[in-house]
Design a protein around this motif. Structure first.
Motif, short mmCIF file in Angstrom:
data_model
loop_
_atom_site.label_atom_id
_atom_site.label_comp_id
_atom_site.label_asym_id
_atom_site.label_seq_id
_atom_site.Cartn_x
_atom_site.Cartn_y
_atom_site.Cartn_z
N PRO A 87 -7.32 -1.12 3.07
CA PRO A 87 -6.07 -1.88 2.89
C PRO A 87 -5.39 -1.64 1.55
O PRO A 87 -4.21 -1.95 1.39
CB PRO A 87 -6.50 -3.33 3.04
N HIS A 88 -6.11 -1.08 0.58
CA HIS A 88 -5.48 -0.73 -0.70
C HIS A 88 -4.60 0.51 -0.55
O HIS A 88 -3.69 0.72 -1.34
CB HIS A 88 -6.53 -0.49 -1.78
N ALA A 99 0.85 -1.19 0.00
CA ALA A 99 0.00 0.00 0.00
C ALA A 99 0.89 1.25 0.00
O ALA A 99 2.01 1.22 0.52
CB ALA A 99 -0.89 -0.01 1.24
N PRO A 100 0.41 2.36 -0.56
CA PRO A 100 1.24 3.57 -0.60
C PRO A 100 1.50 4.19 0.77
O PRO A 100 2.49 4.88 0.95
CB PRO A 100 0.45 4.52 -1.50
N ALA A 124 -7.66 11.86 3.83
CA ALA A 124 -6.88 10.91 4.64
C ALA A 124 -7.71 10.10 5.61
O ALA A 124 -7.46 8.91 5.78
CB ALA A 124 -5.76 11.64 5.38
N TRP A 125 -8.71 10.70 6.26
CA TRP A 125 -9.52 9.93 7.23
C TRP A 125 -10.15 8.73 6.56
O TRP A 125 -10.28 7.67 7.16
CB TRP A 125 -10.62 10.80 7.85
N ASP A 126 -10.54 8.87 5.30
CA ASP A 126 -11.18 7.78 4.57
C ASP A 126 -10.21 6.68 4.18
O ASP A 126 -10.63 5.57 3.85
CB ASP A 126 -11.87 8.31 3.30
N LEU A 127 -8.91 6.98 4.20
CA LEU A 127 -7.91 6.02 3.75
C LEU A 127 -7.34 5.14 4.85
O LEU A 127 -6.75 4.10 4.57
CB LEU A 127 -6.74 6.78 3.08
#
Length: 69
Positions: A53-54, A3-4, A46-49
């Motif tokens: 897991p991607h 993942a990044p 960012a909160w959504d990321l």
């Protein structure tokens, strides 16, 4: 492929090192710290990321934990 965003395991002094695309961007002690580092890296959502897991890989400990038990 990794993942990044990688949130590494706990450091001996507390907190977790955070990398974006292989570059260390800071030492987070809370999710709020983590989100701020990601925002500075250009990831406004960012909160959504954090739990995707991607996008985010939590290594060496449970997600959203920043202190030793």
């Amino acid at each position: 492929m990794s993942a990044p965003i990688v949130v590494h395991g706990l450091s001996p002094t507390g907190g977790r090192s955070v990398a974006v695309n292989g570059q260390i961007v800071g030492l987070a002690h809370t999710d709020r710290d983590l989100v701020e580092f990601l925002r500075r890296a250009g990831l406004d959502d960012a909160w959504d990321l954090l739990d995707d897991p991607h996008w985010t890989e939590w290594r060496g400990g449970r997600a959203h934990r920043y202190e030793a038990a």
